[in-house]
Every structure is written in C-alpha cells, then in structure tokens.
Motif scaffolding. Structure first.
Motif, mmCIF file in Angstrom:
data_model
loop_
_atom_site.group_PDB
_atom_site.id
_atom_site.type_symbol
_atom_site.label_atom_id
_atom_site.label_comp_id
_atom_site.label_asym_id
_atom_site.label_seq_id
_atom_site.Cartn_x
_atom_site.Cartn_y
_atom_site.Cartn_z
ATOM 1 N N LEU A 3 59.637 -19.196 -15.735
ATOM 2 C CA LEU A 3 59.333 -20.508 -15.135
ATOM 3 C C LEU A 3 59.951 -20.653 -13.741
ATOM 4 N N LEU A 4 61.183 -20.153 -13.595
ATOM 5 C CA LEU A 4 61.877 -20.393 -12.323
ATOM 6 C C LEU A 4 61.807 -19.210 -11.368
ATOM 7 N N ASN A 5 61.024 -18.176 -11.727
ATOM 8 C CA ASN A 5 60.963 -17.019 -10.827
ATOM 9 C C ASN A 5 60.508 -17.405 -9.424
ATOM 10 N N TYR A 6 59.541 -18.294 -9.387
ATOM 11 C CA TYR A 6 59.049 -18.718 -8.079
ATOM 12 C C TYR A 6 60.158 -19.443 -7.313
ATOM 13 N N PHE A 7 60.897 -20.302 -8.026
ATOM 14 C CA PHE A 7 62.005 -21.021 -7.393
ATOM 15 C C PHE A 7 63.046 -20.030 -6.872
ATOM 16 N N TYR A 8 63.371 -19.034 -7.704
ATOM 17 C CA TYR A 8 64.374 -18.049 -7.286
ATOM 18 C C TYR A 8 63.911 -17.301 -6.035
ATOM 19 N N SER A 9 62.622 -16.959 -6.005
ATOM 20 C CA SER A 9 62.161 -16.200 -4.838
ATOM 21 C C SER A 9 62.232 -17.072 -3.588
ATOM 22 N N GLN A 10 61.981 -18.361 -3.746
ATOM 23 C CA GLN A 10 62.054 -19.269 -2.600
ATOM 24 C C GLN A 10 63.490 -19.425 -2.131
ATOM 25 N N ILE A 11 64.378 -19.605 -3.107
ATOM 26 C CA ILE A 11 65.768 -19.923 -2.776
ATOM 27 C C ILE A 11 66.467 -18.754 -2.098
ATOM 28 N N SER A 12 66.046 -17.546 -2.481
ATOM 29 C CA SER A 12 66.724 -16.391 -1.899
ATOM 30 C C SER A 12 66.428 -16.267 -0.407
ATOM 31 N N LYS A 13 65.363 -16.959 0.030
ATOM 32 C CA LYS A 13 65.039 -16.861 1.467
ATOM 33 C C LYS A 13 65.787 -17.912 2.284
#
Ligand SMILES: Nc1nc2c(ncn2[C@@H]2O[C@H](COP(=O)(O)OP(=O)(O)OP(=O)(O)O)[C@@H](O)[C@H]2O)c(=O)[nH]1
Length: 625
Positions: A571-581
């Motif tokens: 569920l949060l993979n997209y959030f994690y990918s965003q946050i890492s940037k």
C-alpha cells in the motif's frame, strides 16, 4: 545565612516569570494552567479615589514616581517590587517590559508608566488586568512587593465607559478574593470609616480581618478637636493587624515638589509630637508601614512555601503528562525526520492490516461484497430476456444464415452463450469497485485511528493521497484480471458440456421389434418447433449458470489477489518511493504539526521550565536557615 529577604526576591522573580507567560493575578491568564501567581502571597493596595493610595506608595518608596491627574490614572495593575540595596548605592528603576534599561530619573518612570498603560488600554481610559512590572532598587526601601490597583470609584467621568465602575471593582476583586492576597486597605481619616470603599470591600472578602492591613491617611486633615483614635485603636473596625496612621504630602507639598525624604521626616515629627497619637508614634507612619508589611509578607511567604511547592510539583507532573501525550517535538535533522515518518507509516500500516485481518472492524465488508453483493448482482443479470424463446429463435436463425442447422445449432449456441457471458462484465467490475471503496474507507479510518499521526495533518493528507493512488493502481489491475476471467470463459467453452447435446438431439428415431419405425420422440418431432428452441435456451441457461458459479468463486479470488493482498503488501510503496526523493526541507513540511498543538506544546514546555526553575530556587532558598 540566607535571610528571609531572599524569599521576597524569589517570589518577585517567580512573579515576573509568570507575567511573561501570561499568568498574572488578574485571573484572566490561561486558565488551563494552574496559576502559580495566585499561589504566591501578594500585597494589593486598595482604596477609593483620592484616598491617598499613590501618596502611600510613594512614601513607602521615598520617591515621586506615580502618574497623577484627574480621573482614573491607574488603569493597569502596577506590580511594584522594591529591592533594598546597600547604603550609598544609586537608586534606579527597571521595567519588566524594558529589560536592561535603568531609569535613574523618576520623572521618566512616571512617564513610562503612563505610556505603557496607554500601550495596552489605548487612550480610551479603559482598564486592563495585564500588570506593569516595576522594580525599584534603592537603599531607602525595604524588600517588599505591592500591587497598586485602580482606585475604586463611584461614577464614571467624561470619556470613560459607563461600565468602568463595575470593571474596576471586579478587577480589584480578582486580586483581593484570592486567599493569598494581603489587602492594604487605604481609607482617608477625614471621612467616616463606615463609608470607606476599601474597608467595605475588605470586610466582604476577608470578614475575619486576617489578611487586611488598615491604613488611615490624611490624619493631618481632620477637623480640629477630632482624632482618629477610635479607628487606629481598633474600636471602630477591628482587624487582626493593627491599623497604621499615615501623614502624606499635601497637595500644596506636591505642587511645591516637596522632597520625599523631608516628607518622611515631617511625618515622623508629626507623630512624635502629636498629643493624640504620641503613644502610638512607634507604630505609625509610612516607614513603619513598609517594615511591617515586609516582615509580614516574608513570614506569609515562608508559611506558604509547602503549599507552593506542592502546587509546583503537581503542575510539573501534569505538564509532563500533557507533553508526553502531545509527543516530542520533531527533530530538525533530515535523517531523524525520515525515521519519524517511517515510524508513523509503520504504525498506520499496522492499524490498516488489523482492519483487514480482523481485530478492528471493516475488513468484513470485503467479504460482504463477495457473499452478498456479487451473488445478488449475478442473479439480477437479464438472462431470462436473453434466452427468451423469441430471442433464442432470432439468434439461432441469424447464426445459421441461409442454411438452417441440421442437428444441433453449433453457431447458435455459441452466439447465445457469448452474448450471455458478456453480461458478467458488469458484476465483475462492480465487485472490483466495491472492494476498492471498502479499502479506501479503511485507509481513511486507519489514518484517523493512528494515534502517532494525529499531530501531523500534512503527513496525514499525503499518506492518504499516496495510499489512494496505490489503491487506484490495484483497482485497474484487478479490473483487468476479472475482465480476463470473463473473457476466458468466452474464449473456450467447456466442450464436455456440449458433447452431450447432439446425442440428445439424435435420440428420437427408434426402430421397434416389428422393424417399424416408431413414432418419433417428442424431441425429434418438434426439431424446429418451440420445444426445440426452449431446449436450446435451457441448455444455454444451464451452461451460463455453470459459468456464473465459476465466476462467483473466481472473481473474489482475483479481487483479493490484486487488491486486498496488494494493499497488505504494498500500500505504501508509492509513498516510500515519493518520500525517498524528498529533500530535508520538504520532509520538514510533511511533519508540519497543527499550529495550535505546537503552540500548546511550547506553552507547556515554557511553563514546565518556569515551574522547575521555581522549584529549584525555592529549594535553594527556603530551607536555608
Ligand atoms: N494633607 C494630606 N494630603 C494628603 C494625604 N494623603 C493624600 N493627600 C492628598 O490627597 C490627594 C489625593 O492623594 P493621592 O495619593 O493622589 O490619592 P489616590 O488615592 O492615589 O488618588 P487617585 O489616584 O486619584 O485615586 C492628593 O492631593 C494628596 O496630596 C495626607 O495624608 N495628608
């Protein structure tokens, strides 16, 4: 030895710190906090207009520094802190609102009191409970703190609001009502004591007279042949503490700018030589009053220390509890911020999974989709219409073209079945959507239920948006899968089912024992009649219902596989990918707390610091003997 004088200094320091934090005796400080100010003993100066209040204060200080004029001059409480300095040192004054500026010219002190009063009240002649803090350092004072309050008045003068009379009284009351307030009640001797505003109020709030000091001014202005012995000796109105008579400067002395030190001496002489008050001389006069109050204040402070400490300790506990509840302030370090965000994501994810796996309600609604919604939708599909006699006839004939079928209408079956299977798309997609909405609702609920996230509205919004983006993606995948299931059913029909059909159709021609052709079976008889088409409809219906049973089982599997399972896994993979940037500053924005909460935390932290400091100071001073 640390003298008791340090105690007054200590209380002064605590009072100043309280004022900075908005806690002052007027009672309009932040009521959510315990008022430390109110726990501290204070001397409040109360009197009717022109009773001689300002003159008494100036006399105690030995300086001319209070604003004078007509109407209500004192419109804000003046917390006057007197600090005795060594003989020979220069006198100076300091305001809390002007730290580091020392006033040696007392005319400027008067002007600053006027200006500072106007700064809060405007020129409107309104009153305000926010006190002005003035400290005077002088060898000619005793250590003492007094709060000068607006004079009690009976009528509003021009330019003053109608309510001023009650406003002043209620402000004065907020001070004198408090059990820790020592009341310095000023009454003029040339007026009947029964009509004194100060005594009337003191009588109400302190009926036993325990905390009231009666001061009688203007003894020199009494009619010839009369004296105030009945009052001063406690016969007119009895108080626990002896009355103190005072002779201040007259208006003429003030106009002449008569020296205050000289006025003190004259006052002393007055009592020493007075035929009426000579026997009381040692307990009269402003200098005596100042010493009396100072001593009393010190002893009251000492007696109150245990209760002050207990209030402080209780407040410290409460504040620490509240700070714990609110959570620690967010670090400014990007790494720590990222860590905090990930911690919160984990907390959210845990709550979300609890909803799906049980433990929290909501996940069962997905089962509701499969168990109720989907079967109901399948049942409602318009197969009756599609397989009506008329429709079957039409579709079969159209499939045959110019050459009617000879045995079983293969093409007719196919068309009928394919047409029917198309209807399954609707319930399949609807199931995906229904699961999607349940998941979306669970995300919303889980965010609201994640305690750790409560302080961070921006993070909540971003997390919800990212989770919903993921859910959208899962929905698309799921739709593709269920449509594929339906298409797969159309792509290959179960042959075994159809193999039975021609046999049934051919069964009619039977030879009997006499080698005669028996009458054809009803099936053969109406090979192209209504019965024939009804049978086709019934066969197709049986096939479609078999497919329906299959899809009823496989659609939930696809939804769970593509949506529920994915939501649990990613569920949060997209959030994690965003946050890492994100850069450090952007992370900080995500952890942007609710401003009200940040304000409250800051307030609590400052208050906690004040209380801890106060506790340490009291500990250091109070028990040294
Ligand atoms: N002769 C004499 N005059 C006094 C005495 N005390 C006060 N006065 C005069 O009485 C008038 C009022 O005194 P203040 O000290 O201004 O009285 P207050 O209570 O502060 O008055 P407001 O600020 O107007 O409420 C002044 O003219 C003083 O000089 C006193 O003991 N003897």
């Amino acid at each position: 030895m640390t003298t008791m004088e340090s105690l007054i200094g200590l209380v002064n320091r605590i009072q100043r710190a309280c004022t900075v934090l908005g806690d002052y005796g007027g009672g309009t400080g932040d009521d959510a906090f315990n008022s430390l100010w109110e726990a501290l003993p204070t001397v409040a100066v109360v009197g009717g207009q022109s009773s001689g209040k300002s003159s008494v204060l100036e006399s105690i200080v030995g300086r001319d520094f209070l604003p004078r004029g007509s109407g209500i001059v004192t419109r804000r409480p003046l917390v006057l802190q007197l600090h005795k300095t060594e003989e020979g040192t220069e006198e100076y004054a300091e305001f809390l609102h002007l730290p580091k500026k020392q006033f040696t010219d007392f005319a400027m002190v008067r002007k600053e009191i006027q200006d500072e009063t106007d700064r809060i009240t405007g020129k409107s002649k309104q009153i305000s409970p926010v006190p002005i803090h003035l400290s005077i350092f002088s060898p000619n004072v005793v250590n003492l703190t007094l709060v000068d309050l607006p004079g009690l008045t009976k009528v509003a003068v021009e330019g003053q609001p109608e309510t001023i009379v009650e406003d002043i009284e209620s402000m004065v009351r907020t001070y004198v009502d408090k059990p820790n307030c020592i009341i310095l009640a000023i009454s003029p001797a040339n007026q009947d004591i029964a009509t004194s505003d100060a005594i009337k109020l003191a009588k109400e709030v302190d009926p036993t007279g325990e905390r009231t000091f009666g001061v009688l001014t203007k003894l020199d202005l009494m009619d010839k042949g009369t004296n105030a012995l009945d009052v001063l000796e406690g016969r007119s109105y009895r108080l626990q503490h002896p009355w103190v008579g005072i002779v201040n400067r007259s208006q003429a002395d003030i106009n002449r700018n008569a020296d205050m030190m000289l006025a003190r001496r004259k006052e002393r002489e007055y009592f020493d030589t007075s035929p009426d008050y000579g026997h009381l001389a040692s307990k009269m006069g402003s200098e005596y009053l100042a010493k009396l109050l100072s001593k009393h204040l010190e002893s009251v402070i000492r007696s109150r220390i245990p209760s002050i400490l207990s209030l402080i300790n209780k407040s410290i506990e409460e504040l620490e509890r509240e700070l714990d509840r609110m959570g620690r302030p967010v670090s400014v370090d990007a790494g720590a911020q990222l860590y905090t965000i990930l911690e919160m994501c984990r907390a959210f994810d845990k709550v979300f999974k609890e909803h799906l796996d049980g433990g929290r309600p909501g996940g069962d609604r997905i089962y509701g989709v499969f168990d109720n919604q989907l079967p109901a939708a399948l049942k409602k599909l318009p197969f009756d219409r599609h397989l009506s006699l008329q429709s079957v006839k039409r579709i079969v004939s159209e499939a045959d073209g110019y050459q009617p079928h000879l045995i079983a209408p293969e093409q007719g079956y196919r068309r009928l079945i394919e047409g029917a299977l198309g209807y399954f798309r609707g319930p399949a997609e609807a199931s995906v959507d229904a699961v999607h909405f349940v998941l979306k609702e669970l995300v919303r609920k889980s965010i609201a239920e994640t305690q750790e996230l409560k302080r961070f509205p921006s993070l909540q919004v971003e997390l919800a948006a990212a989770a919903n983006t993921s859910l959208e993606k899962f929905r698309e995948e799921s739709k593709k899968s269920v449509i594929r299931l339906v298409e797969m059913e159309s792509a290959y029909l179960t042959a075994e089912f159809f193999r039975k059909l021609p046999q049934e159709m051919e069964r009619p021609v039977v030879t009997n024992s006499k080698n005669q052709t028996a009458s054809p079976s009803p099936a053969a008889a109406d090979q192209y009649g209504d019965g024939h088409f009804r049978r086709i409809a019934s066969n197709v219906s049986a096939y479609v219902s078999m497919v329906s049973d299959t899809l009823r089982n496989t659609i939930p599997k696809a939804c769970v596989y593509c949506q529920v399972r994915q939501a649990k896994l990613a569920l949060l993979n997209y959030f994690y990918s965003q946050i890492s940037k994100r850069e450090g500053k952007e992370l900080g924005l995500l952890l942007d707390e609710d401003p009200a909460l940040m304000g409250r935390r800051l307030e609590c932290a400052q208050r906690l610091e004040l209380y801890k400091k106060a506790r340490d100071e009291i500990d250091a001073v109070a028990w040294v003997r």
